[in-house]
Structure formats: structure tokens, C-alpha cells
Scaffold this motif. Structure first.
Motif, PDB file in Angstrom:
ATOM      1  N   LEU A   1       0.827  -1.203   0.000  1.00 25.35           N
ATOM      2  CA  LEU A   1       0.000   0.000   0.000  1.00 25.35           C
ATOM      3  C   LEU A   1       0.868   1.263   0.000  1.00 25.35           C
ATOM      4  O   LEU A   1       0.543   2.250  -0.667  1.00 25.35           O
ATOM      5  N   SER A   2       1.955   1.215   0.753  1.00 25.94           N
ATOM      6  CA  SER A   2       2.858   2.373   0.809  1.00 25.94           C
ATOM      7  C   SER A   2       3.512   2.618  -0.543  1.00 25.94           C
ATOM      8  O   SER A   2       3.651   3.765  -0.987  1.00 25.94           O
ATOM      9  N   GLU A   3       3.915   1.546  -1.200  1.00 22.22           N
ATOM     10  CA  GLU A   3       4.526   1.704  -2.523  1.00 22.22           C
ATOM     11  C   GLU A   3       3.517   2.275  -3.518  1.00 22.22           C
ATOM     12  O   GLU A   3       3.869   3.069  -4.396  1.00 22.22           O
ATOM     13  N   LYS A   4       2.258   1.902  -3.365  1.00 17.67           N
ATOM     14  CA  LYS A   4       1.220   2.457  -4.238  1.00 17.67           C
ATOM     15  C   LYS A   4       1.054   3.954  -3.979  1.00 17.67           C
ATOM     16  O   LYS A   4       0.933   4.753  -4.921  1.00 17.67           O
ATOM     17  N   ALA A   5       1.070   4.339  -2.705  1.00 25.56           N
ATOM     18  CA  ALA A   5       0.950   5.758  -2.355  1.00 25.56           C
ATOM     19  C   ALA A   5       2.117   6.554  -2.915  1.00 25.56           C
ATOM     20  O   ALA A   5       1.948   7.669  -3.435  1.00 25.56           O
ATOM     21  N   VAL A   6       3.311   5.985  -2.823  1.00 22.42           N
ATOM     22  CA  VAL A   6       4.505   6.663  -3.327  1.00 22.42           C
ATOM     23  C   VAL A   6       4.438   6.827  -4.846  1.00 22.42           C
ATOM     24  O   VAL A   6       4.832   7.863  -5.399  1.00 22.42           O
ATOM     25  N   SER A   7       3.923   5.824  -5.523  1.00 20.65           N
ATOM     26  CA  SER A   7       3.810   5.929  -6.983  1.00 20.65           C
ATOM     27  C   SER A   7       2.812   7.016  -7.371  1.00 20.65           C
ATOM     28  O   SER A   7       2.989   7.704  -8.380  1.00 20.65           O
ATOM     29  N   ILE A   8       1.754   7.202  -6.579  1.00 21.55           N
ATOM     30  CA  ILE A   8       0.780   8.269  -6.844  1.00 21.55           C
ATOM     31  C   ILE A   8       1.442   9.634  -6.684  1.00 21.55           C
ATOM     32  O   ILE A   8       1.205  10.555  -7.464  1.00 21.55           O
ATOM     33  N   ALA A   9       2.307   9.764  -5.686  1.00 26.21           N
ATOM     34  CA  ALA A   9       2.979  11.047  -5.428  1.00 26.21           C
ATOM     35  C   ALA A   9       3.954  11.410  -6.533  1.00 26.21           C
ATOM     36  O   ALA A   9       4.250  12.590  -6.736  1.00 26.21           O
ATOM     37  N   ALA A  10       4.492  10.422  -7.225  1.00 26.58           N
ATOM     38  CA  ALA A  10       5.356  10.644  -8.396  1.00 26.58           C
ATOM     39  C   ALA A  10       6.551  11.538  -8.100  1.00 26.58           C
ATOM     40  O   ALA A  10       6.928  12.371  -8.919  1.00 26.58           O
ATOM     41  N   GLY A  11       7.123  11.394  -6.909  1.00 28.65           N
ATOM     42  CA  GLY A  11       8.382  12.067  -6.614  1.00 28.65           C
ATOM     43  C   GLY A  11       8.267  13.505  -6.172  1.00 28.65           C
ATOM     44  O   GLY A  11       9.284  14.202  -6.054  1.00 28.65           O
ATOM     45  N   VAL A  12       7.046  14.003  -5.897  1.00 33.19           N
ATOM     46  CA  VAL A  12       6.865  15.384  -5.446  1.00 33.19           C
ATOM     47  C   VAL A  12       6.807  15.395  -3.917  1.00 33.19           C
ATOM     48  O   VAL A  12       5.871  14.838  -3.331  1.00 33.19           O
ATOM     49  N   PRO A  13       7.761  16.024  -3.235  1.00 37.27           N
ATOM     50  CA  PRO A  13       7.797  15.984  -1.760  1.00 37.27           C
ATOM     51  C   PRO A  13       6.513  16.479  -1.097  1.00 37.27           C
ATOM     52  O   PRO A  13       6.047  15.882  -0.130  1.00 37.27           O
ATOM     53  N   LEU A  14       5.932  17.565  -1.607  1.00 37.58           N
ATOM     54  CA  LEU A  14       4.702  18.081  -1.008  1.00 37.58           C
ATOM     55  C   LEU A  14       3.600  17.033  -1.028  1.00 37.58           C
ATOM     56  O   LEU A  14       2.858  16.861  -0.052  1.00 37.58           O
ATOM     57  N   VAL A  15       3.491  16.305  -2.115  1.00 37.47           N
ATOM     58  CA  VAL A  15       2.449  15.286  -2.233  1.00 37.47           C
ATOM     59  C   VAL A  15       2.729  14.125  -1.291  1.00 37.47           C
ATOM     60  O   VAL A  15       1.819  13.593  -0.636  1.00 37.47           O
ATOM     61  N   LEU A  16       3.990  13.718  -1.192  1.00 40.27           N
ATOM     62  CA  LEU A  16       4.352  12.632  -0.273  1.00 40.27           C
ATOM     63  C   LEU A  16       3.995  12.991   1.162  1.00 40.27           C
ATOM     64  O   LEU A  16       3.475  12.160   1.914  1.00 40.27           O
ATOM     65  N   VAL A  17       4.276  14.229   1.551  1.00 33.64           N
ATOM     66  CA  VAL A  17       3.992  14.672   2.919  1.00 33.64           C
ATOM     67  C   VAL A  17       2.492  14.708   3.176  1.00 33.64           C
ATOM     68  O   VAL A  17       2.011  14.239   4.215  1.00 33.64           O
ATOM     69  N   THR A  18       1.732  15.263   2.236  1.00 31.85           N
ATOM     70  CA  THR A  18       0.293  15.395   2.456  1.00 31.85           C
ATOM     71  C   THR A  18      -0.401  14.035   2.458  1.00 31.85           C
ATOM     72  O   THR A  18      -1.291  13.792   3.289  1.00 31.85           O
ATOM     73  N   ILE A  19      -0.012  13.142   1.560  1.00 33.89           N
ATOM     74  CA  ILE A  19      -0.620  11.806   1.549  1.00 33.89           C
ATOM     75  C   ILE A  19      -0.233  11.040   2.812  1.00 33.89           C
ATOM     76  O   ILE A  19      -1.080  10.413   3.460  1.00 33.89           O
TER      77      ILE A  19
END
Length: 622
Positions: A436-454
Motif C-alpha cells: 500500500l505504501s509503494e502504491k501511495a509513493v507511486s501516486i505522489a510521483a516524486g513530489v515531496p509536497l504530495v508525499l507529505v500530504t498523503i
């Protein structure tokens, strides 16, 4: 006689019990303070082995200054005087040395490492005894790590020792390391030696205890310097930094801090990529090497306020001249006063989130105003700001004075670590949540702001079905905070550019730009200028093969804007990109359909897609 010996033994035993109780209370005090600040640390206890991993938990901000000295120096008149003056001046002081007598096998509470990391300033007091303390050397190596990753300032004091002896481990330092080598591994010893070398090269103060009146004068200088630095704008950083080493190394190379030349470095890229955070880290790390510093936050937004540029000029002048107030009549008056403030000084200035060259001109002015070695950092979403600054440098024959850095997207390992820090308060996903975490990371696509918010939105959530539900929703609709951040760039476009952006996000990602350009030209959208504007604003890219590319989150933003035109009735939207919805529209003959309407230019270009389709058919036939 026996009674006297027995009484003496009881006295000694009582003293040892008191000493043990005192140490435990000191550890408990730090732990309690950290807990009161909401800190939960996952870093290992800092035994005299490798320093605990930085940024593993929230930074403790309850102390300003860390004073490092060996326990046997604690009764020194100089240290006692410095300690008293710092506390009396209102600084929140964290002291080393008190845990020197921990019993073999005991560990310092991990909260101490977090407290050291939370300090803005560390002051190691190098005496002849300093290197004899393994705890002091351990703390010193951690200081160097915090200096590198957190921008913590280090102000060394050389008390009755020569800095070169500390740097090269001569005299008492050589003897101490000879003893350490017998009990510790080579890696630890080398790390301590390297820490001594690095800190001894920093600008500090020397004092000879035989010098008449020297100690009191030095204490006054140190306290004034500490208060000045604490008063200045030290930038607060996100609690969980990941992957900063690469950015810091790149920026340090571009700034060339040791050179005498005035230099401007522009950090540019899409919103949420971490431009401001990188600028803060560099600012905190380098500021102690400059005579004056100023960090102007969000120039774009503040310049739009009433007297916005004037207020920014006032802040800049007050920071540079270390004043509380400055009177400026208007922007032109401010330019003159900024010039006078920075004239001949070695300064470090950060202009954050600039979107017009005029803002740079009104705040930073011209290169010949500044003293040798001055550096200016600009963050912007717009590549056109970089181009204009490069043109200005070229015009004055100073092309090498302006350079740029475009932060790359975060790689997968660092993305997973950053996500885990916010979702699990750990460096790795919890057991059972790896996929599930790897799926979330793939959604963020390398953008730090998105990783933090998700990661933050999933923190504390144990139900895996809810994880799946949230991730599916995020795949379809970007997180509100992320979309608002990216929407700033969209709102800065003119009407024609907005239409081109929405067309690309919904329909033309991966397509050759020439085909939709026929359509945009028919709609009088000025496609050449529009595409160039989107490229300069980092909203799209055009590959060597002329194909259009857009980051997933900008794509999702564009589609969300179109979807909001009518959530429940897709045929009333200006664009459709799901083939099922398009098919329903074509076979359903919706009378109130907005797609293909010629009533407005926004809708007219949909009709002209028939022309585009005809062009593609002709191409395939030929």
C-alpha cells in the motif's frame, strides 16, 4: 576507629546515591520536556558509536544553545561564567558534561540527541581535556551532522589550546586518541577525528587563561554573538527532511561560498518540489559566514499586498542593518536605502517565490552594490525569471554570476522514506503496509509536497480497506492542499494559455504538439506563445520529439478544474477524456450538451477536433 570508617562509608554511599539520582533527574527532565513538545523519537540511543540518524522524528525546539564540555571542566570559572551569562540573557541552554560519569553499559536517553538537534547553536569548548571524553567527541560528531543536515551553527571556543592542535590532533589530543584506539573501532575514531578537523576550521574564539581579563571579555563577545544570531531570522525547517544531501552539494557548488564573486543562484521548478525548503537549509547552513543575512518569504504574495514591495524593502533593510524600524516613503526611496544598506557588505539574501523580474530589481538591485563574496538565492516557478536574470548578467558582462538549479523529482527510495516518516513515524513502512505504501509513493510521483500530504492523511489509519479507498480517490482527484499549491501557477496564466493547459491535461499528453496546434490556431489561442509560456512556467515540457509532457499532479489539477464544471453530468463539461463518457455523449444525443458547442471560444475548439481528426486520417492515408 571502625565507627569512623563506617560513617565515612555511609557518607560516600549517600553521595553516590545522590549523584545517581541527580543524573536520572537530568535525563528525566529532558525526556519530559521533549514529551511536552509532542516529540516521539525513533532514533537509537546515542551511545559512543555512530551518531543517531538525523531527522528521524520531530525536532525538539526547547533549547537554543548546546554547550559541550567535558565533565572535569564543569567547575571551570570560565564555563560557569559563560553558562550564567547565557542563562541570564534569556537563552535556553542545554549543557553537556553532566552525563560524563554514566556507568558502563548505560545509555543516554534518545531525547538528548533530539534536544541537541533542536538547538540553533552549538558551542564546543575545546580544552586540553576535551578529547579525553568519548561523550564530548560523540556529541561533536553529531553537531557536525546537524550542521550539515539542519544548518545548525557551531561556534567553537579554544580554551588554552591551539586550534591547529585540535585540527591535527596533537599534544593532549594525540594522547587521548591513542587511548581511544585501544577500546574503540577504527571507524568511530576516524569519524571523531574528522569532526575535530571540520569544527577546528570554523571561525571561533581563542582564549588563554593566563591572559589578564581575557575571559570576561570573551564571554561578553560570545553572549552578544549568540543573542544576535538567535534574534536574526533562523529558518524553521520541516521536521522530517529526506534526501537533502544532493541538493545541498549542488547548491554549495553553484554558490561557491568561498569565492569573492557576487553570485545569484535561481532555484526553479514546479510547485511542491521543495524549492523553499532547499533555500532554507542552505540559508541556515551558510549564514554564519556572512556579515548580514535576510530571508524574504513569499515575495509573490506579499508584493500584491498594499505597500507590499515597500514592506519587503523595510524588512530587508532592517535585517541587513540589524534595526527594529526603517522609514521608507515609496519603492523608489526604498531602492536607494537598500543600496545604502548593502553597500560594501558581504551579505546572503534569499528572495523566495519571485514571479517577476521587477521584484528582484526593487529588492536586490544591481550586483555592484554588494561587497565581495555576497550571494543571492532566488526561488521561482517561472523559468522566464531565470532567463531575464541571465540576460541582465550577460548585458553587464557577468554571465557566470548567474546560474540555476532545477531540483529533480525525488527518487523512489527517498520517496518511500519521506512518506513513511509521516505515515508511520518511521523510516520504513509498518509490516503489512509495504504494498500500500509503494502504491501511495507511486501516486505522489516524486513530489515531496504530495508525499507529505498523503503520508499525513494516512497517519494512524489501520484499516487497509480505508487505505485502498483513500488511495483510489487520490488517483482520481489530487489532494486539496496540493491542488491549491499548483493552482497558483494556473491562475497566473491568461485565458488563452489556460485553455491550452486544460486541453493538454485532458487530451494531449504524449501527443505531438503540431496536431493540437492546428486546432488552437483556428481558435486564435496563439499556440506558439501559449506553449512557450507553459514551458517557462514549468507547467509542461516539450520533448525532443515534440511530444507534450505534463507532471501527473498538474494533469490531475487540469482535469479537476474541468470536472468541477459539472460533477454529476459529464456531458455538460467542456472536455471529456474517459472513453465511456464520450461514448455515452455520442450515442445519447444529449440536448443540453456543452461539448462541441460553438457558443464560446472555450467550447468552439471542441468542434474543430473534427478538423484535427481529418488531418490525422489524411496523414495515415498518405
Amino acid at each position: 576507629m571502625d565507627c569512623g570508617i563506617e560513617n565515612m562509608g555511609l557518607i560516600v554511599l549517600s553521595f553516590l546515591v545522590f549523584l545517581k539520582f541527580f543524573k536520572l533527574r537530568r535525563i528525566e527532565s529532558i525526556t519530559t520536556t521533549a514529551a511536552a513538545s509532542g516529540t516521539t523519537s525513533s532514533a537509537p540511543a546515542p551511545a559512543p558509536a555512530p551518531a543517531p540518524a538525523p531527522a528521524s522524528s520531530a525536532s525538539v525546539a526547547d533549547y537554543d544553545v548546546f554547550l559541550s564540555f567535558p565533565g572535569e571542566d564543569s567547575r571551570s570559572g570560565f564555563i560557569d561564567f559563560l553558562r550564567t551569562c547565557l542563562v541570564d540573557a534569556g537563552t535556553r541552554l542545554l549543557e553537556g558534561g553532566w552525563y560524563e560519569d554514566l556507568l558502563v553499559g548505560e545509555k543516554i536517553d534518545p531525547s538528548l540527541s533530539e534536544a541537541i538537534k533542536g538547538c540553533k547553536i552549538s558551542i564546543p569548548i575545546f580544552s586540553k581535556n576535551y578529547a579525553s571524553s568519548k561523550w564530548c567527541l560523540h556529541d561533536l560528531a553529531y553537531m557536525v551532522e546537524c550542521h550539515r543536515t539542519e544548518g545548525q551553527m557551531i561556534f567553537p571556543i579554544f580554551y588554552n589550546v591551539d586550534p591547529s592542535d585540535v585540527r591535527h590532533q596533537r599534544g593532549s589530543y594525540e594522547e587521548a586518541f591513542r587511548r581511544h584506539k585501544k577500546n574503540l573501532d577504527e571507524k568511530t575514531v576516524q569519524r571523531w577525528k574528522e569532526a575535530l578537523r571540520k569544527v577546528a576550521e570554523l571561525k571561533g574564539w581563542g582564549i588563554n587563561k593566563e591572559a589578564d581579563g581575557g575571559e570576561s571579555k570573551l564571554v561578553k563577545i560570545v553572549v552578544e554573538k549568540v543573542l544576535l544570531e538567535l534574534k536574526n531570522n533562523y529558518m524553521d525547517l520541516p521536521k522530517n527532511l529526506v534526501g537533502m544531501d544532493h541538493h545541498v552539494a549542488q547548491m554549495e557548488g553553484l554558490l561557491d561560498a568561498n569565492s569573492n564573486g557576487v553570485r545569484v543562484v535561481v532555484i526553479h521548478g514546479m510547485g511542491g518540489i521543495g524549492k523553499t525548503t532547499i533555500a532554507k537549509v542552505i540559508y541556515n547552513k551558510l549564514r554564519q559566514y556572512f556579515e548580514c543575512c535576510s530571508f524574504l518569504h513569499d515575495v509573490r504574495a506579499k508584493s500584491k499586498d498594499y505597500n507590499g514591495l515597500v514592506n519587503l524593502q523595510i524588512q530587508l533593510i532592517c535585517d541587513i542593518q540589524k534595526r527594529q524600524f526603517c522609514n521608507i516613503v515609496n519603492v523608489d526611496d526604498g531602492i536607494v536605502k537598500v543600496k545604502d544598506a548593502v553597500r560594501g557588505k558581504k551579505v546572503l539574501i534569499v528572495l523566495d517565490n519571485v514571479d517577476e523580474k521587477r521584484q528582484f530589481d526593487m529588492l536586490a538591485g544591481k550586483f555592484n552594490w554588494y561587497g565581495v563574496g555576497s550571494k543571492i538565492i532566488v526561488t521561482t516557478r517561472y523559468e522566464e525569471v531565470l532567463n531575464m536574470l541571465e540576460f541582465m548578467c550577460k548585458r553587464y558582462g557577468l554571465l557566470e554570476a548567474c546560474c540555476s538549479y532545477k531540483p529533480p523529482l525525488m527518487d523512489f527510495p527517498n520517496s518511500l522514506q519521506l512518506f513513511s516518516k509521516y505515515a508511520f513515524i518511521s523510516n520504513v513502512p509498518s509490516k503489512g503496509y509495504e504494498v500500500l505504501s509503494e502504491k501511495a509513493v507511486s501516486i505522489a510521483a516524486g513530489v515531496p509536497l504530495v508525499l507529505v500530504t498523503i503520508g499525513s492523511s494516512l497517519f494512524g489509519e489501520k484499516d487497509k480497506d480505508l487505505w485502498e479507498e483513500k488511495l483510489k480517490k487520490l488517483e482520481e482527484t489530487p489532494h486539496e492542499e496540493v491542488s491549491e499549491k499548483l493552482r497558483i501557477s494556473f491562475e497566473a496564466l491568461n485565458d488563452k494559455q489556460k485553455q491550452i493547459f486544460l486541453d493538454i491535461s485532458c487530451l494531449f499528453i504524449g501527443e505531438n504538439k503540431i496536431y493540437p496546434s492546428y486546432m488552437w490556431d483556428e481558435c486564435q489561442f496563439d499556440p506558439t506563445d501559449g506553449i512557450n509560456a507553459l514551458v517557462l512556467k514549468s507547467m509542461i515540457k516539450v520533448g525532443d520529439d515534440n511530444r507534450l509532457w505534463m507532471h501527473d499532479h498538474l494533469r490531475d489539477l487540469g482535469r479537476l478544474i474541468v470536472r468541477k464544471e459539472n460533477f454529476s453530468e459529464p456531458w455538460k463539461r467542456s472536455r471529456l477524456w474517459h472513453h465511456e463518457e464520450a461514448f455515452d455523449l455520442l450515442v445519447g444525443h444529449k440536448s443540453d450538451c456543452k461539448c462541441g458547442s460553438c457558443e464560446r471560444p472555450r467550447d468552439a475548439h471542441l468542434v474543430n477536433r473534427n478538423k484535427l481528426h481529418g488531418l490525422e486520417q489524411n496523414k495515415s492515408t498518405n
